[in-house]
Design a protein around this motif. Structure first.
Motif, PDB file in Angstrom:
ATOM      1  N   LEU A  50      -6.910  11.043   6.589  1.00  0.00           N
ATOM      2  CA  LEU A  50      -6.295   9.732   6.333  1.00  0.00           C
ATOM      3  C   LEU A  50      -5.511   9.739   5.028  1.00  0.00           C
ATOM      4  N   GLY A  73      -1.745  -5.632  -4.699  1.00  0.00           N
ATOM      5  CA  GLY A  73      -1.532  -4.859  -3.478  1.00  0.00           C
ATOM      6  C   GLY A  73      -0.138  -4.280  -3.347  1.00  0.00           C
ATOM      7  N   MET A  74       0.744  -4.574  -4.302  1.00  0.00           N
ATOM      8  CA  MET A  74       2.116  -4.083  -4.180  1.00  0.00           C
ATOM      9  C   MET A  74       2.346  -2.912  -5.121  1.00  0.00           C
ATOM     10  N   ALA A  87      -9.816   2.572   2.057  1.00  0.00           N
ATOM     11  CA  ALA A  87     -10.628   2.762   3.268  1.00  0.00           C
ATOM     12  C   ALA A  87     -10.864   4.239   3.499  1.00  0.00           C
ATOM     13  N   ALA A  88      -9.813   5.064   3.282  1.00  0.00           N
ATOM     14  CA  ALA A  88      -9.951   6.510   3.469  1.00  0.00           C
ATOM     15  C   ALA A  88     -10.977   7.075   2.491  1.00  0.00           C
ATOM     16  N   VAL A 111      -5.546  -3.170  -5.636  1.00  0.00           N
ATOM     17  CA  VAL A 111      -6.752  -3.436  -4.858  1.00  0.00           C
ATOM     18  C   VAL A 111      -7.526  -2.139  -4.700  1.00  0.00           C
ATOM     19  N   VAL A 151      -2.770   8.305  -5.556  1.00  0.00           N
ATOM     20  CA  VAL A 151      -2.197   8.019  -4.237  1.00  0.00           C
ATOM     21  C   VAL A 151      -1.429   6.695  -4.249  1.00  0.00           C
ATOM     22  N   LEU A 166       2.172   7.984  -5.865  1.00  0.00           N
ATOM     23  CA  LEU A 166       2.792   8.137  -4.549  1.00  0.00           C
ATOM     24  C   LEU A 166       3.177   6.790  -3.938  1.00  0.00           C
ATOM     25  N   ALA A 167       2.715   5.692  -4.539  1.00  0.00           N
ATOM     26  CA  ALA A 167       3.039   4.351  -4.061  1.00  0.00           C
ATOM     27  C   ALA A 167       2.622   4.132  -2.602  1.00  0.00           C
ATOM     28  N   ALA A 168       1.526   4.772  -2.167  1.00  0.00           N
ATOM     29  CA  ALA A 168       1.073   4.612  -0.792  1.00  0.00           C
ATOM     30  C   ALA A 168       0.248   3.321  -0.651  1.00  0.00           C
ATOM     31  N   ASP A 169      -0.075   2.984   0.604  1.00  0.00           N
ATOM     32  CA  ASP A 169      -0.781   1.732   0.892  1.00  0.00           C
ATOM     33  C   ASP A 169      -2.164   1.703   0.232  1.00  0.00           C
ATOM     34  N   ILE A 176      -1.408   9.067   4.628  1.00  0.00           N
ATOM     35  CA  ILE A 176      -0.660   8.023   3.900  1.00  0.00           C
ATOM     36  C   ILE A 176       0.086   8.624   2.719  1.00  0.00           C
ATOM     37  N   ILE A 197     -10.339  -1.079  -2.416  1.00  0.00           N
ATOM     38  CA  ILE A 197     -11.311  -1.231  -1.330  1.00  0.00           C
ATOM     39  C   ILE A 197     -12.312  -0.086  -1.375  1.00  0.00           C
ATOM     40  N   VAL A 211      -4.739  -0.440   0.536  1.00  0.00           N
ATOM     41  CA  VAL A 211      -5.902  -0.742   1.375  1.00  0.00           C
ATOM     42  C   VAL A 211      -6.318   0.486   2.185  1.00  0.00           C
ATOM     43  N   VAL A 212      -5.333   1.166   2.762  1.00  0.00           N
ATOM     44  CA  VAL A 212      -5.671   2.340   3.579  1.00  0.00           C
ATOM     45  C   VAL A 212      -6.242   3.440   2.698  1.00  0.00           C
ATOM     46  N   SER A 213      -5.678   3.612   1.492  1.00  0.00           N
ATOM     47  CA  SER A 213      -6.214   4.633   0.593  1.00  0.00           C
ATOM     48  C   SER A 213      -7.680   4.350   0.279  1.00  0.00           C
ATOM     49  N   SER A 270       4.239   8.340   2.068  1.00  0.00           N
ATOM     50  CA  SER A 270       4.380   7.398   0.964  1.00  0.00           C
ATOM     51  C   SER A 270       5.839   7.309   0.535  1.00  0.00           C
ATOM     52  N   ALA A 286       7.183   6.996  -2.328  1.00  0.00           N
ATOM     53  CA  ALA A 286       7.575   7.795  -3.489  1.00  0.00           C
ATOM     54  C   ALA A 286       7.841   9.239  -3.093  1.00  0.00           C
ATOM     55  N   LEU A 290      -1.846  -6.332   3.183  1.00  0.00           N
ATOM     56  CA  LEU A 290      -2.218  -6.854   1.873  1.00  0.00           C
ATOM     57  C   LEU A 290      -3.563  -7.532   1.935  1.00  0.00           C
TER      58      LEU A 290
END
Lengths: 372, 311
Positions: free
Chosen positions: A338, B305-306, B100-101, B41, B87, B91-94, A342, B43, B96-98, A346, A348, A370
């Protein structure tokens, strides 16, 4: 021009065919690379372990059968994550939806008598879908009506759903004749998913899972509600300006997503275990997140990702039994895959790659999820 | 019924247990608040707490000292947080998913490491924290035994909550964190390093999550058990929202959830006819109910979150 922008986004190409394959494969290989370091540090030989896992997962008809049987709930629960994700929602509630769906299906399986399989089984499946759907629609509704984070609500409902089932199988629903385990009585044959490939012991659930993927594909790409969901996922504000009822799409996508996860739990009870217990889900709801994202949240991709993870679980189970490698390696690999997924898409990284190879386009943005 | 209810709520033991269960939530929520105030965030809190629980247990096992164990646990939490930071910031990745992972990965990795190191034999009992009565303060009627006869980690958390409240509201650095979380572009334009601030807050969150995890391994069970944080990391996410991102309010909310856990255990112990499974579900039900009731009133940091990407 907002509406046109919205339409453009919603109908944007789903993603290049080639990178839809390259990115997941690269993420899996990178995770296996990190995993091999872990395995080596724990005193095992990584290549031997991976080879034995591969043989166990696809080497024999029986092994392949177990992999596919594992994949059935993973595909269903993975679809249950993928669909809401397209609507901009992260459904971490698969585990709870699996348990509640399985509970509803078990109640219909045990409660109705004297029906032929052609009636009883579809009714039980439908009950499983509705049970999971209710458990998914609650966070959808709370998000739509009160702006609550579906993430927090689904996680709380995971625990609540699990403990409800745990209470029922230890109490009112416990089979009085089973002493060692706390579980329900066996569902009658008329509510069981029959074995369709006897040599590999694969049950009818695989057909249910593939059908569900087809329906999800149609819903997402060829129907108005699916279009509205994707529009909401691309930008809720813009979708609202375009006249789409955002709340309705939110609740609907979570109901269907929860329902699919409910079917996942149902498939395990009616196809494999035949008795409801509080230990039947081997974390399917969490693996489903990896399945959905590795499948790039497209139903077709989810089918392949589900088969891959089904095989991975089978391989790890086997390695645990034969050489004693800790089961935790499976979840570790899922989390790593996972992360690499991502990281690999990404913004970037993509910008950096673009700078290096300006001519080629890489990656496409996923709807942002979000916490609010 | 009423006799048992009064036994439930008006005993020193019950109140002290509530404080004991509340403090890991409080220290983790202080971490999450600092991180979210800067716009990130996390998580993955649950995973970082698990890393902290295992790290501190192993530290205490090899170094035979709970304080050195605590440092190891905090370091473990910080390492996982640093991955999250890389991450989602670099890397500006999501986000929430990061997170959760990382939760999934840490649930697996802590199991893997524990099993690889200690096998499946008896769980080792390691050097741990014992309750210490604070001189003078512990003699205050009711409040003394409830608040001041606890393990040292609890006192550390009291200080932490106060320090965090002062840090966020009254110091220059705290205001920089808020600026980054509210309007990163504006903060950037006045010379605040957005990425630097966010890296620091996320790693601070990891340190505190590691400390929260240490409560479970070195404060309660004196060993490590797979998944021993049992979803408290997720309860903290709700605590932060209902506390409106304020450390002191989060501590109060944590006390309420600590009480809910203590109620659950009491119901089990007193055997009042309520099934134990429903008692164990109670903290999660309460979290949900409070979240539904209060969440609408809070206002989250605007840039939460942004990812922030410099042009």
């Amino acid at each position: 021009m907002r509406v046109r922008e919205l339409l453009r986004q919603a109908f944007a190409p789903r993603s290049g065919r080639i990178q839809a394959v390259i990115l997941p494969v690269a993420a899996v290989l990178a995770a296996l690379g990190v995993g091999s370091v872990m395995i080596a540090l724990a005193g095992f030989k990584p290549l031997e372990i991976y080879a034995s896992m591969a043989v166990a997962a696809v080497g024999t008809p029986q092994g392949l059968g177990v992999s596919v049987t594992n994949a059935i709930p993973l595909i269903l629960a993975g679809l249950g994550v993928a669909l809401p994700f397209r609507c901009g929602l992260l459904n971490i509630g698969g585990e709870g939806q699996i348990y509640v769906g399985a509970l509803f299906a078990t109640l219909v399986g045990l409660g109705l008598h004297g029906l032929p399989l052609a009636v009883h089984l579809p009714l039980a499946l439908l009950a499983g879908f509705i049970g999971g759907g209710i458990w998914g629609a609650i966070p959808g509704f709370l998000r739509a009506s009160r702006g609550l984070s579906e993430i927090i609500v689904t996680i709380m409902l995971n625990y609540i759903g699990f403990w409800i089932v745990s209470y029922l199988v230890h109490g009112p629903l416990k089979d009085p004749e089973s002493y060692g385990y706390s579980w329900t009585m066996k569902v009658p044959v008329t509510a069981q998913l029959p074995i369709i490939l006897p040599e590999a012991r694969i049950h009818l659930g695989i057909v249910v899972a593939l059908l569900a993927a087809c329906v999800a594909h149609y819903l997402l790409w060829h129907s108005v509600p699916g279009f509205e969901m994707r529009a909401v996922g691309a930008g809720a504000q813009t979708a609202r300006f375009a006249g789409i009822r955002v709340g309705r799409s939110t609740v609907l996508s979570m109901f269907i997503g929860g329902g699919l996860a409910g079917l996942a739990g149902t498939s395990v009870i009616l196809g494999v275990q035949y008795r409801l217990s509080d230990f039947f889900s081997a974390g399917y709801g969490f693996t489903a997140i990896a399945v959905a994202l590795v499948g790039r949240t497209s139903p077709v991709g989810v089918v392949f990702a589900g088969l891959f993870f089904g095989g991975l679980l089978n391989g790890v189970n086997n390695a645990q039994r034969s050489v004693g490698i800790p089961m935790g390696i499976a979840l570790s690999l899922q989390g790593l895959i996972l992360l690499f997924m991502i990281a690999g898409q990404s913004p970037a990284l993509i910008r950096w790659l673009r700078k290096r190879r300006t001519a080629r386009r890489v990656g496409h943005a996923q709807p942002a999820v979000l916490l609010d | 019924m009423w006799v048992t209810l009064s036994q439930l709520f008006f005993s020193i033991d019950f109140l002290a247990a509530s404080v004991r269960f509340a403090m890991p939530l409080a220290s983790a929520s202080v971490g999450e608040i600092i991180s979210e105030r800067s716009g990130i965030v996390n998580i993955g809190l649950e995973g970082m707490m698990l890393a902290g629980a295992l790290g501190s247990m192993m530290g205490a096992y090899y170094l035979d000292d709970p304080w050195l164990g605590l440092l190891c646990g905090m370091a473990a939490g910080a390492i996982v947080a640093a991955i999250h930071a890389f991450v989602v910031i670099t890397l500006a990745a999501d986000q929430v998913v990061s997170g959760a992972a990382l939760n999934i990965a840490m649930l697996g990795l802590t199991n893997f490491i524990y099993r690889a190191v200690y096998g499946i034999e008896e769980r080792p009992i390691v050097a741990h924290f014992e309750p210490v009565a604070v001189p003078v303060l512990s003699k205050i009627p009711v409040l003394g035994p409830v608040f001041f006869n606890q393990i040292p980690l609890v006192y550390l958390t009291y200080g932490l909550v106060i320090a965090a409240a002062i840090f966020i509201g009254r110091t220059r650095w705290g205001l920089e964190v808020q600026a980054v979380g509210e309007h990163p572009r504006a903060a950037d334009s006045v010379g605040i390093g957005v990425s630097r601030v966010r890296y620091l807050t996320v790693i601070a969150c990891g340190l505190l999550a590691g400390m929260a995890g240490t409560f479970f391994s070195l404060g309660q069970l004196h060993t490590f058990i797979e998944g021993m944080t049992g979803g408290r990391g997720f309860i903290v996410l709700a605590v932060v929202i209902v506390a409106n991102w304020s450390p002191t309010r989060a501590a109060l909310a944590a006390l309420m959830f600590g009480a809910a856990e203590a109620v659950g255990l009491r119901i089990q112990a007193l055997n009042v006819g309520i099934p134990y499974q429903l008692a164990l579900a109670f903290p999660y039900l309460l979290t949900l109910a409070v979240y539904i009731g209060l969440a609408g009133r809070s206002r989250m940091p605007r840039a939460l979150g942004m990812a922030y990407v410099k042009d």
